[in-house]
Design a protein around this motif. Structure first.
Motif, PDB file in Angstrom:
ATOM      1  N   ASP A  73       0.801  -1.233   0.000  1.00 20.99           N
ATOM      2  CA  ASP A  73       0.000   0.000   0.000  1.00 20.99           C
ATOM      3  C   ASP A  73       0.834   1.285   0.000  1.00 20.99           C
ATOM      4  O   ASP A  73       0.273   2.366  -0.038  1.00 20.99           O
ATOM      5  CB  ASP A  73      -0.975   0.068   1.186  1.00 20.99           C
ATOM      6  N   HIS A  74       2.155   1.191   0.107  1.00 22.27           N
ATOM      7  CA  HIS A  74       2.998   2.393   0.099  1.00 22.27           C
ATOM      8  C   HIS A  74       4.025   2.365  -1.031  1.00 22.27           C
ATOM      9  O   HIS A  74       4.639   3.379  -1.314  1.00 22.27           O
ATOM     10  CB  HIS A  74       3.740   2.566   1.430  1.00 22.27           C
ATOM     11  N   GLY A  75       4.223   1.202  -1.639  1.00 25.70           N
ATOM     12  CA  GLY A  75       5.234   1.082  -2.689  1.00 25.70           C
ATOM     13  C   GLY A  75       6.599   1.506  -2.177  1.00 25.70           C
ATOM     14  O   GLY A  75       7.024   1.114  -1.092  1.00 25.70           O
TER      15      GLY A  75
END
Length: 159
Positions: A73-75
């Protein structure tokens, strides 16, 4: 706006009057456009390009390749932000190819770069590996040629 940005990238020392003449508009329009670009964050700052080979500066520039585990979800954003917050780091880039991120460390000694990589960068939880490359000589930087002549400094060998 793009033409103004192009002019400023090439020579940020031009006066508002000179830029206005180049763009065919008023000095006041140029001043207001530049203020708007700075306020909106499009223009982040102005810098001089220094030929460090002509100074007595004994520091180096390191280009550090970094492989990381991106967060769900944050890469790459979270780890890139952590690396960006280190005072030693001048620039951070997301890359394609054999590594994920690249950071530029400038104006540090070899020892300072080595200790930064060993004690701060490589110990981050999401960092898998690093590879440090040192810039040995600059020929061109930000579209500015840094060498003065085309003379060949290799020695002549005759048989």
């Amino acid at each position: 706006m793009e033409k103004l940005l192009s002019i400023l990238e090439k020579n940020p020392r031009l006066t508002d009057s000179e830029i206005a003449t180049m763009l065919g508009c008023s000095e006041e329009e140029v001043k207001n456009q530049i203020a708007d670009l700075e306020k909106s964050g499009i223009i982040k700052g102005y810098r001089a390009i220094i030929d460090k080979d002509k100074t007595e500066n004994q520091t180096v520039t390191a280009l550090i390749e970094i492989q990381v585990h991106p967060k769900y979800d944050h890469g790459f954003e979270e780890i890139a932000q952590k690396i960006s917050n280190f005072s030693e780091v001048e620039s951070v880039y997301l890359m394609s190819g054999g590594y994920d991120l690249c950071c530029l460390v400038n104006n540090k000694t070899f020892q300072e770069v080595a200790m930064f990589v060993a004690k701060r960068l490589s110990t981050l939880e999401d960092v898998i590996s690093t590879k440090t490359n040192f810039i040995l000589k600059r020929y061109k930087e930000q579209d500015v040629i840094l060498f003065d002549s085309t003379t060949d400094d290799r020695r002549t060998i005759s048989f």
